[in-house]
Scaffold this motif. Sequence first.
Motif, PDB file in Angstrom:
ATOM      1  N   VAL A 131       0.860  -1.181   0.000  1.00  0.00           N
ATOM      2  CA  VAL A 131       0.000   0.000   0.000  1.00  0.00           C
ATOM      3  C   VAL A 131       0.896   1.230   0.000  1.00  0.00           C
ATOM      4  O   VAL A 131       1.840   1.308   0.786  1.00  0.00           O
ATOM      5  N   THR A 132       0.610   2.170  -0.871  1.00  0.00           N
ATOM      6  CA  THR A 132       1.334   3.441  -0.884  1.00  0.00           C
ATOM      7  C   THR A 132       0.392   4.542  -0.417  1.00  0.00           C
ATOM      8  O   THR A 132      -0.624   4.804  -1.063  1.00  0.00           O
ATOM      9  N   THR A 133       0.696   5.160   0.705  1.00  0.00           N
ATOM     10  CA  THR A 133      -0.130   6.270   1.183  1.00  0.00           C
ATOM     11  C   THR A 133       0.163   7.501   0.318  1.00  0.00           C
ATOM     12  O   THR A 133       1.317   7.751  -0.044  1.00  0.00           O
ATOM     13  N   PRO A 134      -0.858   8.281  -0.006  1.00  0.00           N
ATOM     14  CA  PRO A 134      -0.621   9.469  -0.828  1.00  0.00           C
ATOM     15  C   PRO A 134       0.070  10.566  -0.035  1.00  0.00           C
ATOM     16  O   PRO A 134       0.026  10.572   1.203  1.00  0.00           O
ATOM     17  N   PRO A 135       0.738  11.482  -0.731  1.00  0.00           N
ATOM     18  CA  PRO A 135       1.334  12.617  -0.008  1.00  0.00           C
ATOM     19  C   PRO A 135       0.254  13.441   0.672  1.00  0.00           C
ATOM     20  O   PRO A 135      -0.882  13.529   0.197  1.00  0.00           O
ATOM     21  N   ALA A 136       0.598  14.014   1.802  1.00  0.00           N
ATOM     22  CA  ALA A 136      -0.314  14.943   2.458  1.00  0.00           C
ATOM     23  C   ALA A 136      -0.320  16.251   1.685  1.00  0.00           C
ATOM     24  O   ALA A 136       0.555  16.508   0.860  1.00  0.00           O
ATOM     25  N   SER A 137      -1.301  17.075   1.944  1.00  0.00           N
ATOM     26  CA  SER A 137      -1.426  18.349   1.239  1.00  0.00           C
ATOM     27  C   SER A 137      -0.152  19.161   1.386  1.00  0.00           C
ATOM     28  O   SER A 137       0.341  19.379   2.488  1.00  0.00           O
ATOM     29  N   GLY A 138       0.409  19.569   0.259  1.00  0.00           N
ATOM     30  CA  GLY A 138       1.619  20.380   0.280  1.00  0.00           C
ATOM     31  C   GLY A 138       2.900  19.584   0.333  1.00  0.00           C
ATOM     32  O   GLY A 138       3.989  20.148   0.325  1.00  0.00           O
ATOM     33  N   ASP A 139       2.815  18.235   0.389  1.00  0.00           N
ATOM     34  CA  ASP A 139       4.020  17.425   0.481  1.00  0.00           C
ATOM     35  C   ASP A 139       4.751  17.266  -0.848  1.00  0.00           C
ATOM     36  O   ASP A 139       5.906  16.865  -0.878  1.00  0.00           O
ATOM     37  N   GLY A 140       4.077  17.537  -1.974  1.00  0.00           N
ATOM     38  CA  GLY A 140       4.712  17.379  -3.265  1.00  0.00           C
ATOM     39  C   GLY A 140       4.642  15.938  -3.742  1.00  0.00           C
ATOM     40  O   GLY A 140       3.929  15.108  -3.185  1.00  0.00           O
ATOM     41  N   PRO A 141       5.390  15.582  -4.797  1.00  0.00           N
ATOM     42  CA  PRO A 141       5.328  14.226  -5.358  1.00  0.00           C
ATOM     43  C   PRO A 141       5.913  13.198  -4.403  1.00  0.00           C
ATOM     44  O   PRO A 141       6.665  13.520  -3.484  1.00  0.00           O
ATOM     45  N   GLY A 142       5.570  11.921  -4.649  1.00  0.00           N
ATOM     46  CA  GLY A 142       6.073  10.854  -3.812  1.00  0.00           C
ATOM     47  C   GLY A 142       7.575  10.695  -3.949  1.00  0.00           C
ATOM     48  O   GLY A 142       8.159  10.966  -4.998  1.00  0.00           O
ATOM     49  N   THR A 143       8.226  10.244  -2.879  1.00  0.00           N
ATOM     50  CA  THR A 143       9.684  10.097  -2.871  1.00  0.00           C
ATOM     51  C   THR A 143      10.125   8.644  -2.737  1.00  0.00           C
ATOM     52  O   THR A 143      11.321   8.373  -2.685  1.00  0.00           O
ATOM     53  N   ALA A 144       9.198   7.688  -2.654  1.00  0.00           N
ATOM     54  CA  ALA A 144       9.566   6.284  -2.469  1.00  0.00           C
ATOM     55  C   ALA A 144       9.842   5.624  -3.814  1.00  0.00           C
ATOM     56  O   ALA A 144       9.085   5.815  -4.772  1.00  0.00           O
ATOM     57  N   ASP A 179      17.389  17.749  -1.760  1.00  0.00           N
ATOM     58  CA  ASP A 179      17.717  18.604  -0.618  1.00  0.00           C
ATOM     59  C   ASP A 179      18.696  17.937   0.351  1.00  0.00           C
ATOM     60  O   ASP A 179      19.036  18.494   1.389  1.00  0.00           O
ATOM     61  N   GLY A 180      19.167  16.732   0.015  1.00  0.00           N
ATOM     62  CA  GLY A 180      20.129  16.035   0.852  1.00  0.00           C
ATOM     63  C   GLY A 180      19.525  15.055   1.832  1.00  0.00           C
ATOM     64  O   GLY A 180      20.242  14.244   2.418  1.00  0.00           O
ATOM     65  N   ASN A 181      18.199  15.118   2.050  1.00  0.00           N
ATOM     66  CA  ASN A 181      17.540  14.192   2.959  1.00  0.00           C
ATOM     67  C   ASN A 181      17.249  12.881   2.246  1.00  0.00           C
ATOM     68  O   ASN A 181      17.226  12.806   1.016  1.00  0.00           O
ATOM     69  N   TRP A 182      16.993  11.835   3.042  1.00  0.00           N
ATOM     70  CA  TRP A 182      16.542  10.572   2.476  1.00  0.00           C
ATOM     71  C   TRP A 182      15.033  10.606   2.296  1.00  0.00           C
ATOM     72  O   TRP A 182      14.305  11.138   3.140  1.00  0.00           O
TER      73      TRP A 182
END
Length: 321
Positions: free
Chosen positions: A215-228, A305-308
């Motif tokens: 299951v892939t949870t959708p991004p929250a409002s303002g989170d932008g595109p998925g990163t997984a 941005d350097g984060n994982w």
Amino acid sequence: MRRSAPTLALRLAVAGLTGLAGLPACTAPDTEAPPAPAGLTAQAGSATSAHVMWDAAADRDGVTGYQVFEAGRLVRELPAEKTMVDITGLTPQTAYAFTVRAEDAAGNLSGPGPAARVTTPAAKAEDRTPPTPPAATTARATGPRSAQVSWTAAADDTGVTAYDVYQGGVRIHTAGPDASATTLDSLRPDTVYTFTVRARDGADNSSPDGPAVDVTTPPASGDGPGTAPAAFTATASPGAVTLTWTAPDTGRATAEYELYVNGRPTTVIQFGAGAVPSGRAEHRLTVTEPPGTVWAVKLRARLPDGNWGSFSAERRITLIA
């Protein structure tokens, strides 16, 4: 001169008050208790155990731990990140009432809230046969922080008493024997989860895992595109493991991925200049572990941005000679 003395004394008094005003103010002690935990439930896990769960406290409540009570008697203390616990050593065919209180850093305790009641089933002597695994599992995201998992009923010679939902090999939820679906809360947005379900009987025998479901949870409002990383696969071959995935849309090609094996970071996969995948990626690992070794693998991408970023789905594989 005699008439000026009171004026001088008044000036000294005012000066003294002005100096006092510059001292730091005393901070009032924290005496406000956090709210009582919500969503408290209890399920009999076996004839001698119960699984107690509740909703996590909001960050603003400043909760540092929880206390679990049975009929007013303290039975467990847990840190704030734990919102479920198995209470063992219970008596078969006995009714129990559990409550949970939240504690903050100042030692203030919440009220207990409504009790969750459960009755343990009768004990089954010499039952060593586990239930069959649920034959089918389905799941869907119901929001950025929740998902619904469904399964088909399992069979057991003495009767199923509970269904346990696992994520990444860790039990995160327990449902009753008549349940065929449950809603999981407190998930993270933009995250891939891999759920499995096991059946359990009154002697605490657990079935093997039912089929895994992603299951892939959708991004929250303002989170932008998925990163997984999406569509992650892991395939064992003699002396090697081949990983494939679809690179996340991070705004530019992702050259660095962190690989986890059995819950621990193992290596960082780096693609050189000119070899950075923008769509489907593949990486082959040479392994030296003995055949039969089981790996649970997942990975995440280094973001611009350097984060994982968020983790991919987790895959379990058995190494071969």
